[in-house]
Design an enzyme around this catalytic site. Sequence first.
Site, PDB file in Angstrom:
ATOM      1  N   ASP A  11     -26.375  11.550 -19.402  1.00  0.00           N
ATOM      2  CA  ASP A  11     -27.191  12.728 -19.147  1.00  0.00           C
ATOM      3  C   ASP A  11     -28.656  12.292 -19.146  1.00  0.00           C
ATOM      4  OD1 ASP A  11     -27.995  12.528 -21.806  1.00  0.00           O
ATOM      5  OD2 ASP A  11     -27.372  14.547 -22.361  1.00  0.00           O
ATOM      6  N   CYS A  70     -25.600   9.837 -24.003  1.00  0.00           N
ATOM      7  CA  CYS A  70     -26.445  11.025 -24.094  1.00  0.00           C
ATOM      8  C   CYS A  70     -27.495  10.748 -25.165  1.00  0.00           C
ATOM      9  CB  CYS A  70     -25.642  12.298 -24.365  1.00  0.00           C
ATOM     10  SG  CYS A  70     -24.997  12.503 -26.035  1.00  0.00           S
ATOM     11  N   THR A  72     -27.933  11.415 -28.413  1.00  0.00           N
ATOM     12  CA  THR A  72     -27.430  10.846 -29.666  1.00  0.00           C
ATOM     13  C   THR A  72     -26.068  10.178 -29.504  1.00  0.00           C
ATOM     14  OG1 THR A  72     -26.319  12.891 -30.286  1.00  0.00           O
ATOM     15  CG2 THR A  72     -28.608  12.592 -31.061  1.00  0.00           C
ATOM     16  N   HIS A 103      -9.094  -1.567 -33.683  1.00  0.00           N
ATOM     17  CA  HIS A 103      -8.280  -0.672 -34.517  1.00  0.00           C
ATOM     18  C   HIS A 103      -7.914   0.638 -33.835  1.00  0.00           C
ATOM     19  CE1 HIS A 103      -9.179  -2.564 -38.697  1.00  0.00           C
ATOM     20  NE2 HIS A 103      -9.005  -3.477 -37.765  1.00  0.00           N
ATOM     21  N   HIS A 138      -1.931  -1.305 -35.943  1.00  0.00           N
ATOM     22  CA  HIS A 138      -2.860  -0.412 -35.266  1.00  0.00           C
ATOM     23  C   HIS A 138      -2.245   0.295 -34.069  1.00  0.00           C
ATOM     24  CE1 HIS A 138      -5.789  -1.944 -37.987  1.00  0.00           C
ATOM     25  NE2 HIS A 138      -5.557  -3.173 -37.580  1.00  0.00           N
TER      26      HIS A 138
END
Length: 172
Positions: A11, A70, A72, A103, A138
């Site tokens: 964004d 974006c 954050t 993982h 995993h």
Amino acid sequence: MAPKKLIVGCDHGAFALKQALLPYLASAHADVDVEDVGSYDDSRVDYPDIAAKVCTKVLAQEGSLGLVLCGTGIGISIAANKFNGIRCALAHDHYTALMSREHNNANVLSIGGRVTGIEVAKDILTTFLTNDLAEGNHAGRIVRKQLKCYVFARKCLWSHILANFTLNVSFP
């Protein structure tokens, strides 16, 4: 093993970071075919739309990975994880990027453009692209997580159906 295809989208809050990462990908990871699905400038755009573009293409092209950016990294990672089959991980450093692949077998990486420096972002991206799911328990955990999501969705659907079901029966 590096993927053959990386779908990239951002964004406006991470446009500058994406512009810094694209030339890095071309030089440091020349074997990876990079597809940029936007945004193409720093004009305002809604991150769920970008997440949808990236995730749709990742799901359609087996073996491909995604990169969503974006401000954050939080919002776009939440939006990406709404897609069944997408395992988007928000990474802040080398270790979280490594664990996302080894993982959790993440197939989409999220980075925050306003909170992550360019050199750290390059390290995160390289770590993500050059690692795979680790051997051991995993893989079984990932299958169980997907199964739990499926079972939970079915329970929610049936709860909704039963809560809204009315029986109109009259007895003589």
